[in-house]
Design an enzyme around this catalytic site. Structure first.
Site, PDB file in Angstrom:
ATOM      1  N   ARG A  41     -56.550 -72.105  20.592  1.00  0.00           N
ATOM      2  CA  ARG A  41     -55.480 -72.520  21.624  1.00  0.00           C
ATOM      3  C   ARG A  41     -56.327 -73.394  22.666  1.00  0.00           C
ATOM      4  O   ARG A  41     -55.867 -74.309  23.207  1.00  0.00           O
ATOM      5  CB  ARG A  41     -54.591 -71.550  22.059  1.00  0.00           C
ATOM      6  CG  ARG A  41     -53.525 -71.177  20.948  1.00  0.00           C
ATOM      7  CD  ARG A  41     -52.600 -70.182  21.607  1.00  0.00           C
ATOM      8  NE  ARG A  41     -51.289 -70.066  20.515  1.00  0.00           N
ATOM      9  CZ  ARG A  41     -50.636 -69.042  20.557  1.00  0.00           C
ATOM     10  NH1 ARG A  41     -50.744 -68.015  21.385  1.00  0.00           N
ATOM     11  NH2 ARG A  41     -49.623 -68.995  19.645  1.00  0.00           N
ATOM     12  N   LYS A 198     -37.678 -60.709   5.378  1.00  0.00           N
ATOM     13  CA  LYS A 198     -36.248 -60.635   5.302  1.00  0.00           C
ATOM     14  C   LYS A 198     -35.419 -62.005   5.534  1.00  0.00           C
ATOM     15  O   LYS A 198     -35.860 -62.915   6.204  1.00  0.00           O
ATOM     16  CB  LYS A 198     -36.026 -59.748   6.770  1.00  0.00           C
ATOM     17  CG  LYS A 198     -36.543 -58.226   6.707  1.00  0.00           C
ATOM     18  CD  LYS A 198     -35.788 -57.567   7.951  1.00  0.00           C
ATOM     19  CE  LYS A 198     -36.415 -56.087   7.915  1.00  0.00           C
ATOM     20  NZ  LYS A 198     -35.772 -55.366   9.166  1.00  0.00           N
ATOM     21  N   GLY A 351     -47.701 -67.659  11.696  1.00  0.00           N
ATOM     22  CA  GLY A 351     -48.995 -66.916  11.699  1.00  0.00           C
ATOM     23  C   GLY A 351     -49.181 -66.619  10.265  1.00  0.00           C
ATOM     24  O   GLY A 351     -50.497 -66.775  10.103  1.00  0.00           O
ATOM     25  N   GLY A 374     -42.727 -69.483  17.219  1.00  0.00           N
ATOM     26  CA  GLY A 374     -41.158 -69.351  17.528  1.00  0.00           C
ATOM     27  C   GLY A 374     -40.637 -70.772  17.569  1.00  0.00           C
ATOM     28  O   GLY A 374     -39.496 -70.958  16.955  1.00  0.00           O
TER      29      GLY A 374
END
Length: 397
Positions: A41, A198, A351, A374
């Protein structure tokens, strides 16, 4: 998407002598001693900062780091290690300024790093007074932190409302362009790979994509739930039986458009979840009651690879099996290699996806690798990110 681009401002000479405030994403991992363990980053933020310096601006950069308590700064919250690493990369000394909200002195051609913005009271709740103070520090606000683009905070959203000029930095602009190319005007067929443990965490993504994509490949625990919905037995594999109706709805939505959710025809199973567990390839119809499905089978992997090879656009979020274990990595490896070999424009994010890309060395073959976890997921959900919304509004107004 129409936004003011910082690169255009620099190219047209509108930045010289101006105070430029860059919101970067410098939230890098550190070990217990505070040493940076991975600097991607920081390296990704340098081009925007160098662009501002080369244009003759007085440059202020800030970022969040970790999860500090607002109003209670500790040494562990400091961006000092980031400044040191950035200084090495840029060949210069970079001062770190604390308590900067009420004023910063920085001459044109110089660069300062403003301490962890999440320490400021009101940052996360986008306090108007704080946002206005930040905006008063600069002539041009540059949002270059896609990883925070889904958050409406004082240093990402509020400042963009009140700064004289608000624009997208090169990192953010590249994300916007890649997302637009993949989702708003894709070359068909558009194939999406959505995998994870999930269905519940990716349900809105699956629903959103099912209205747009030509093939929706599911993997991991999500695939197990879809196998259940298709009437197959999955043994003691991870799944969410209470979401079968939602899985069926996604399958039917795709079918109504002449599209499909491919259900695995073979799987790789084990009796325990362990790296050294013996792996057994079997037909999807032959899963035993005590089996754990830990990967898609080679037949399924090859069939999916063929689809990817003929795709026009590929969106990838999540490995299709437990790729960290050698015995259960084949599915993800075959998918990764197919994406690398495909002529399709590909965009990947998340990720675990980035870890798979690194493991199989296909970084240069993926069209665009998203830097925001996100934020990338919210885009796939069909949401308009706050950063995109406020910057496009400032462009129009």
């Amino acid at each position: 998407m129409n936004v003011i681009r910082f690169s255009d401002l620099c190219a047209s000479g509108q930045v010289a002598g101006k105070r430029v405030f860059i919101r970067a994403d410098l939230n890098v991992p550190q070990d217990d001693a505070g040493h940076i363990t991975e600097d991607t980053r920081i390296r990704a933020s340098v081009p925007c900062i160098q662009m501002a310096l080369d244009a003759g601006a007085a440059v202020m950069v800030t970022s969040h780091l970790g999860r500090p308590t607002e109003g209670a700064f500790t040494p562990a919250d400091s961006l000092a290690p980031v400044a040191a690493r950035m200084g090495e990369l840029m060949g210069r000394s970079i001062p770190v300024v604390a308590n900067w909200v009420d004023g910063v002195q920085v001459p044109p051609g110089q660069l300062v790093l403003l301490e962890n913005c999440r320490v400021n009271k009101g940052e996360k709740k986008n306090n108007e007074e704080l946002a206005r103070k930040m905006a008063a520090l600069c002539d041009i606000f540059v949002h270059d932190a896609f990883g925070t683009a889904h958050r409406a905070e004082a240093s990402t959203y509020g400042i963009a409302q009140y700064a004289p000029v608000a624009c997208a930095g090169p990192l953010l602009a590249a994300e916007m362009d890649a997302i637009s190319k993949a989702l708003l005007a894709p070359k068909r067929p558009l194939v999406a790979i959505v995998a994870g443990s999930k269905v519940s965490t990716k349900l809105t993504i699956l629903k959103s994509l099912s209205a747009n994509v030509d093939q929706l490949i599911v993997g991991g625990g999500i695939a197990n739930t879809f196998m259940l919905a298709a009437g197959l037995k999955i043994g003691k594999s991870l799944a969410e039986p209470d979401l079968l109706a939602e899985a069926v709805a996604v399958i039917e939505a795709m079918k109504a458009r002449g599209a499909a959710v491919p259900i695995p025809t073979d799987v790789v199973t084990a009796k325990t979840f362990a790296a050294d567990a013996p792996a057994t390839v079997k037909a999807a119809t032959d899963v035993a009651d005590d089996d754990l499905i830990l990967d898609i089978g080679p037949q399924t992997a090859q069939a999916l690879a063929q689809q990817l090879m003929s795709a026009g656009t590929i969106v990838w979020n999540g490995p299709v099996g437990v790729f960290e274990f050698a015995a259960f990595e084949n599915g993800t490896k075959v998918i990764a290699q197919a994406i690398a070999a495909s002529s399709a424009f590909s965009i990947a994010g998340g990720g675990d996806t980035l870890a798979a890309i690194a493991k199989y060395g296909i970084e240069k073959q993926v069209g665009y690798i998203s830097t925001g976890g996100g934020a990338f997921l919210e885009v796939l959900e069909g949401k308009t990110l706050p950063a995109f919304e406020v910057l496009s509004r400032r462009f129009a107004g």
